[in-house]
Design an enzyme around this catalytic site. Structure first.
Site, PDB file in Angstrom:
ATOM      1  N   GLN A 214       0.829  -1.204   0.000  1.00  0.00           N
ATOM      2  CA  GLN A 214       0.000   0.000   0.000  1.00  0.00           C
ATOM      3  C   GLN A 214       0.868   1.261   0.000  1.00  0.00           C
ATOM      4  OE1 GLN A 214      -2.770  -2.393   3.174  1.00  0.00           O
ATOM      5  NE2 GLN A 214      -3.142  -0.200   3.101  1.00  0.00           N
ATOM      6  N   ARG A 363      -8.429  -1.960   8.658  1.00  0.00           N
ATOM      7  CA  ARG A 363      -9.253  -0.928   8.039  1.00  0.00           C
ATOM      8  C   ARG A 363      -9.553   0.188   9.033  1.00  0.00           C
ATOM      9  NH1 ARG A 363     -13.846  -2.340   3.668  1.00  0.00           N
ATOM     10  NH2 ARG A 363     -14.109  -0.275   2.856  1.00  0.00           N
ATOM     11  N   CYS A 364      -8.510   0.702   9.670  1.00  0.00           N
ATOM     12  CA  CYS A 364      -8.734   1.790  10.618  1.00  0.00           C
ATOM     13  C   CYS A 364      -7.482   2.601  10.745  1.00  0.00           C
ATOM     14  CB  CYS A 364      -9.199   1.233  11.954  1.00  0.00           C
ATOM     15  SG  CYS A 364      -8.159   1.560  13.353  1.00  0.00           S
ATOM     16  N   GLU A 733     -12.674   4.083   6.235  1.00  0.00           N
ATOM     17  CA  GLU A 733     -12.617   3.286   7.455  1.00  0.00           C
ATOM     18  C   GLU A 733     -13.657   3.632   8.509  1.00  0.00           C
ATOM     19  OE1 GLU A 733      -7.821   2.767   7.019  1.00  0.00           O
ATOM     20  OE2 GLU A 733      -8.627   4.532   7.962  1.00  0.00           O
TER      21      GLU A 733
END
Ligand code: FAD
Ligand code: FES
Ligand code: FES
Lengths: 781, 160, 289
Positions: A214, A363-364, A733
């Site tokens: 990423q 996802r945060c 998120e």
């Protein structure tokens, strides 16, 4: 003029054209001539001395070309590597393994099958050592020491806020609630696992790394730093991040497999591919969460006044979190949430245990989920302790719209918000008061239903360079836009989409700013040779940073375009008016030049003294973070016989500022919600006392299917960010962060009359039934 | 150990290869034939990323030996559109039924077979029908809508 | 996860298949492969040879014949799901197949493989016990019929002898007043049961004349709950009888603590599911009367 379909349009995604035809190019699709395959032999023990690795047992397998061990790597000073938190992590152990499934040796072979055979054949002798899996035990004197190179198992103590002031304020409260909670280990489990193809060219001294990452640019720098002593240099390293089959934070860290494939390519002189299996992914890649939180929240006269969180963070055998350097607990100090309270203190103690390393996101944005869980659970408890409905209590205690920009007790400046509006909208959508009435009736009949609220505040878009860096690199992000002579454009970014649709949304931002239709704009990311430097896509930062950079770079182009237009129209710059896609002379709309005309002129007829071309680059350093928010309401029914929790309805009202592509925003929320209820109800990775993992494959790690996922109901409010060029905030998120406490609050609500005050997650049927049984409420049919 | 000559017809084209008995169909498709639209997401037959149509029915190609598919007809995502776009592909794009795209080929093939059997499925039937295919990105709502849209398109096509 | 090497055979008749099995004690049969291949990928099974049943004719299909519903061993789960005969007349079987694995797996998984694999988590064994089904096996010494109650000898083990192949499953033909139901509690789609209960009843007038009750994944094999059957037989199927049967079934369960829950929990679930399955079975039997 033709509609340019910039902001606010549900433009269909450009990337879909290849994905729906099976023409995406993911890591395992990369195939280079002469490529070898790497497989990894892993430890069956959570802690053991390696007494011997019988390399010959693997070498005897047909097709095996090399066996790489910690000793091999030690020779290259590559047995250890730094984590993003400046801790150390083994690439391969030289003598001791620290967790089950740890990499022990790499087998390189001519085919995937031969490599697997080699890994299966490799014999390794171990002497098991005592194991510590509980972080509280690990902190006790005399506990088994996890790291030989450290004094103790205590990694760090971090605290923030006013400890004394908070204690004093709590002492002065008329109502204080205290609760312990554990957010267990979970795993992002993107459907594509991690992998890489490393291709070393000995003649040119050049390394190409195809990598599921990423953050390709940051990885290039890390690789350059770690391998400098071997003669690799950053200009000879190219990281290519191909299409990524989901990231969610799990593809930020550097995993040993990447380093091994690189080392193997250097050793063999051939390209080497490593693709991890799902079990390896779940058992050895960075996990998320594992926070043990003790929370206290107090109110005086019904007003929330003071919050205190003390936290033990289980990091496994290495702190391999991917936080900004100055924040060992990420942005956990967003914990005061949506409430106007004056006193707060949070502390976190990081601990080593015999488990895989991590502490990354699921996802945060850097521990925000943990913070939101704590505050939203505590506010619920405090509301009830005050004898008030949790919705009403929230509405009274929210930060009010007129208080923005709001200075939180823990030092954040919230940019904008209207929390009451979001909650009221959610209550309307779900029929909150009616559900309360239904609940009362059902309760009288012995049926269990509950309604839970979560009114979260997110913090995304890291971040301003004065405080945010990763390994010293500031957390800006970038956009480079070039307009071609025919008025078409290419735009490159330092971020990397993993399904968020950047190719479409970035094009829409540029379309909005320049009036060039999205289909005329080619968006590229992920190749460090061509894209400008950036810190990558995670923590919902792409829109706040690179999205802003797209705006700023477009505006730079517009500034130059104005000069060219003035030249073409023989008018004064100051007399030109911009309307989407063209400049015209004030008062004479017919005397106009479109951006396409101007682009052509930039190469064919530019003013004397001006450089040709029409392009710009922006490295955007955000002035602040953005603070998306929302209110979620969840309604559950509980089967008293089996303990099963069913989500009957789930309403999510999100406010992420200005929406670039509403269709994509909704999609992000749907996915986020699903990854929010999953840890609340299903997902967990746990360990027995010997450090053996449960939940290490997809039969045991319970990713929800369409059947476990409710039909999400979405609503929105729009409160633009005042400091973002287009008022957007980031949305990837929010839902994952906001959803879990809504589900827990709903289940606790359903059981409140039985005396239940808290539920740990995941709220599995077995766990719920145990509670029902304890309270004499389990049914027999 | 034993190796075998097999012929598998993939998207209408016959592929004959000498393969090891243990070669998984998914690797035959991806590595031998070079069609990489069929993905791999797990090792326990759970995720469905590898779903192809095997003699017309959705099958997890990671759990079939290529030798056992000798003589079979396989459809992969590359064969779905047959030149143009299949209504299912159309539906997935229009309704944003995909994000990262990794589950998408399997999801679309399962959906195609579902619609052929049940041209007008309810939301519950769609959810049930795709419950052997995991998606981590979309939360399924838009996949359901995509299948419903595909169902409309298929009806329009057959009416017209 | 790559399976180990093996020799592959795909004979086109049963005799040859038996011969291959006998000739190679390390060989295994391959049906749908959906239990075996996952085990091989984790190298929990490393058969030296596989004998694929796919080319042997006559091993799949569903038909009523000679007082039985005959299901070929190679019949796929999805064929049961799509069979009008099964759906209309054999609700216990219809319930069971619907909750096995997931829809894509069911396209390849076979009923014979499910029974022969004898995983305590497999769903068909309990259903077959509740039906009082029998299994036809063909081997070197010919063909024999084995009662379901004699078939399952331990976890992953059956009374099939070397070289023997399960060819057909025979479920007593549904008659008036018969009905059944399968209640499975799973954590999510694709999961093996936390616990599951199969109930088949035969009504005679208002009374239960015959009952089969069997349990999935709460012991080393599927468990036939004789005491629960006894509690139903002769009763009117009222709440008291159902409660008694449910309690008896819970007592017959022999679960262990694991990640699906404690033994106490699973026993409680068996009790609940038995009640639910029995009342659904009775309702269906009444409808079929
Ligand atoms: C993700 C997933 C979830 C699952 N969930 C469930 C579930 O919830 N409930 C459930 O019941 N099952 C479940 N299964 C198992 C599935 O139903 C299997 O397919 C079934 O257990 C075996 O059938 P098969 O045809 O695939 O057999 P195979 O895998 O081919 O064979 C299994 C074993 O039986 C032997 N065998 C097969 N056929 C015969 C025969 N005719 N005679 C003698 N021996 C034979 C084989 O030698 C082998 O040892 C699941 C499987 C998967 C992959
Ligand atoms: S790869 Fe997951 S089911 Fe085949
Ligand atoms: S779109 Fe990413 S897994 Fe489905």
């Amino acid at each position: 003029m033709a509609e340019c379909r910039g902001l606010g349009h549900s433009v269909q995604r450009k990337e879909d054209a290849r994905f729906i035809r099976g023409q995406g190019r993911y890591i395992d699709d990369v195939k280079l001539p002469g490529m070898l395959y790497l497989d990894i032999a892993r430890s069956p023990y959570a802690h053991a001395k390696i007494t011997k690795i019988h390399e010959d047992t693997a070498m005897a397998v047909d097709g095996v070309a090399a066996v790489i061990t910690g000793k091999t790597l030690e020779g290259f000073k590559l047995a250890w590597m730094p984590t993003l938190m400046s801790d150390q992590q083994m690439v391969l152990p030289v003598d001791t393994v620290k967790y089950q499934a740890q990499e022990v040796a790499a087998i390189v072979a001519t085919s995937r099958y031969a490599a697997a055979d080699g890994a299966a054949a490799l014999e390794v002798d171990y002497d098991p050592l005592p194991v510590v899996v509980d972080p509280h035990e690990a902190l006790k004197p005399g506990a088994t020491k996890v790291r030989d190179d450290k004094e103790s198992n205590h990694i760090f103590h971090w605290e923030h806020g006013d400890a004394d002031g908070t204690d004093a304020a709590l002492a002065g409260c008329d109502t204080v609630v205290e609760q312990h909670m554990h957010l267990p280990r979970i795993h992002v489990a993107s459907i594509e696992t991690c992998g890489c193809v490393a291709s070393w060219n000995p003649v040119e001294g050049h390394l190409t790394l195809y990598l599921t990452t990423q953050a390709p640019h940051a990885i290039r720098t890390v690789v350059a730093l770690v391998t400098a002593h071997l003669g690799l240099a950053e200009h000879k390293i190219r990281v290519i991040s191909p299409d990524i089959g989901g990231g969610f934070g799990g593809k930020v860290p550097v995993y040993p497999g990447y380093v091994l494939a690189t080392a193997a390519s250097v050793v063999t002189g051939k390209p080497v591919k490593w693709i991890e299996d799902r079990s390896e992914n779940l058992q050895a890649d960075s996990f998320a969460r594992d926070y043990h939180i003790t929370a206290k929240l107090g109110s005086k006269d019904g007003k929330v006044t003071a919050l205190k969180l003390d936290t033990v963070a289980d990091h496994g055998y290495s702190d391999a979190a991917a936080n900004p350097s100055k924040f060992p607990a990420g942005l956990y100090h967003i914990a005061t949430g949506s409430y106007d309270l004056e006193n707060a203190h949070v502390s976190v103690d990081g601990v080593y245990t015999n488990k895989p390393p991590g502490g990354i996101a699921y996802r945060c944005s850097f521990r925000v989920t943990e913070a939101v869980h704590a505050i939203e659970r505590m506010v619920d408890l405090l509301a009830r302790e005050n004898g008030e409905d949790p919705a009403d209590f929230r509405l009274r205690n929210f930060i009010k719209p007129e208080q923005f920009p709001y200075q939180s007790a823990l030092g954040w400046e919230y940019d904008s918000g209207n929390y009451g509006a979001a909650l009221e909208k959610a209550m309307d959508m779900i029929g909150y008061r009616e559900l309360r009435a239904e609940q009362a009736e059902k309760r009288a009949r012995g049926e269990l239903m509950g309604v839970g609220i979560s009114s979260f505040t997110e913090i995304v878009g890291a971040g301003p360079s004065k405080t945010f860096d990763i390994l010293g690199i500031k957390m800006f992000d970038s956009a480079e836009i070039r307009i071609h002579p025919t008025g078409k454009a290419i735009a490159r970014f330092g971020t990397k989409s993993q399904g968020q649709g950047h190719e479409t949304t970035y094009a829409q931002i540029i379309a909005e700013e320049l009036g060039i239709p999205p289909e005329d704009i080619q968006v590229e990311e992920g190749d460090t040779d061509t894209a400008p430097y950036g810190l990558g896509t995670y923590a919902s930062r792409s829109t706040p940073t690179a999205g802003a950079a797209a705006s700023i770079a477009s505006r730079k182009i517009r500034d130059k375009a104005r000069k060219i237009a003035a030249h073409l129209l023989e008018a004064d710059e100051a007399d030109l008016v911009w309307e989407q896609g063209k400049f015209h002379v004030k008062g004479s709309p017919d005397r106009a030049k479109t951006i396409q005309d101007i682009a052509f002129a930039a190469y064919t007829n530019h003013p004397q003294g001006m450089e040709a071309g029409l392009e710009a680059i922006s490295y955007y350093d955000p002035p602040n973070l953005t603070f998306p928010f929302g209110s979620y309401i969840c309604c559950v029914d509980i089967d008293r016989g089996t303990g099963q929790v069913r989500i009957r309805r789930f309403v999510a009202v999100d406010d992420c500022g200005v929406r670039i592509n509403p269709m994509i925003v909704d999609g992000q929320i749907h996915g986020g919600l699903t990854m929010g209820i999953a840890p609340a109800l299903l997902e967990e990775i746990s360990y027995d006392a010997d450090g053996n993992i449960t939940g290490g494959n997809f039969m045991e790690y319970l990713v929800p299917t369409a059947m476990e996922t409710p039909h999400w109901e979405l609503g929105e409010t729009v409160t633009p960010s005042p400091h973002h060029p287009i008022g957007a905030k980031g949305v990837g998120e929010s839902a994952t962060v906001g959803a879990p406490p809504a589900v827990v609050n709903a289940v606790v609500d359903a059981l409140w009359h039985l005396g239940v005050r808290h539920m740990e997650i995941p709220m599995t049927p077995a766990r719920v039934w145990d509670v029902l049984n304890e309270h004499g409420a389990a049914a027999t049919r | 150990m034993s190796s075998h000559q097999i012929s598998v017809t993939i998207n209408g084209e016959e592929h004959t290869r000498e393969v090891e008995a243990r070669l998984l169909l998914v690797h035959f498709i991806r590595e031998e034939v070079g069609l990489t639209g069929t993905h791999i997401g797990c090792d326990t037959t759970s995720c469905g990323a590898c779903t192809v149509l095997l003699n017309g029915v959705p099958a997890k190609s990671c759990t079939v030996f290529a030798v056992a598919a000798d003589g079979a007809e396989v459809t992969t995502v590359e064969g779905l559109g047959n030149g143009g776009l299949h209504p299912v592909q159309q539906g997935f794009t229009e309704k944003h039924g995909l994000q990262c795209g990794f589950c998408t080929p399997g999801m679309m093939l399962t959906s195609k077979a579902l619609l052929e059997e049940n041209p007008d499925p309810s939301e519950e039937e769609i959810r049930w029908g795709i419950s052997g295919n995991l998606c981590r990105c979309t939360g399924y709502v838009n996949i359901v809508k995509a299948v419903q849209r595909a169902s409309e398109l298929m009806k329009e096509n057959s009416d017209g | 996860m790559i399976p180990p090497s093996f020799d592959y055979h795909a004979p086109d008749n049963l005799e040859e298949a038996s011969r291959l099995l006998l000739a190679n004690p390390e060989a295994k049969l391959l049906a749908g492969g959906h239990s075996l291949i996952p085990m091989m990928r984790f190298r929990l099974a490393e058969p030296a040879a596989l004998v694929d049943l796919r080319k042997i004719p006559g091993l799949s299909g569903i038909r009523e014949e000679g007082g039985s519903l005959c299901i070929g061993a190679m019949t796929r789960e999805s064929e049961l799901e799509k069979s009008d005969l099964v759906q209309s007349r054999y609700p216990l079987l219809a319930d069971t197949t619907r909750v096995i694995a997931d829809p894509v797996v069911r396209n390849l998984a076979t009923v014979g493989g499910n029974v022969a694999h004898a995983d305590p988590g497999n769903d068909h064994p309990a259903t077959m016990l509740a039906y009082g089904a029998s299994f036809v096996a063909s081997g070197p010494s010919g063909q024999r019929t084995i009662a379901a109650s004699d078939f399952f000898t331990g976890p992953f083990s059956t009374c099939l002898e070397d070289g023997e192949i399960l060819t057909e499953i025979r479920v007593p033909e549904a008659g008036p007043g018969s009905g059944g139901a399968y209640q499975k509690f799973e954590r999510k789609v694709g999961d093996y049961a936390v616990a599951a209960v199969a109930v088949q009843v035969q009504l005679d007038g208002g009374r239960i004349a015959g009952a089969g009750v069997a349990l999935t994944n709460v012991g080393l094999t599927a468990i036939q709950a004789g005491a629960a059957e006894a509690a139903l037989v002769g009763s009117d199927g009222g709440d008291a009888a159902l409660d008694a049967a449910a309690q008896a079934a819970a007592a017959a369960a022999d679960p262990t603590d694991d990640h699906r829950g404690s033994a106490d929990y699973k026993r409680a679930v068996v009790r609940v599911l038995t009640h639910r399955a029995a009342s659904s079975a009775l309702a269906r039997a009444r409808e079929a009367s």
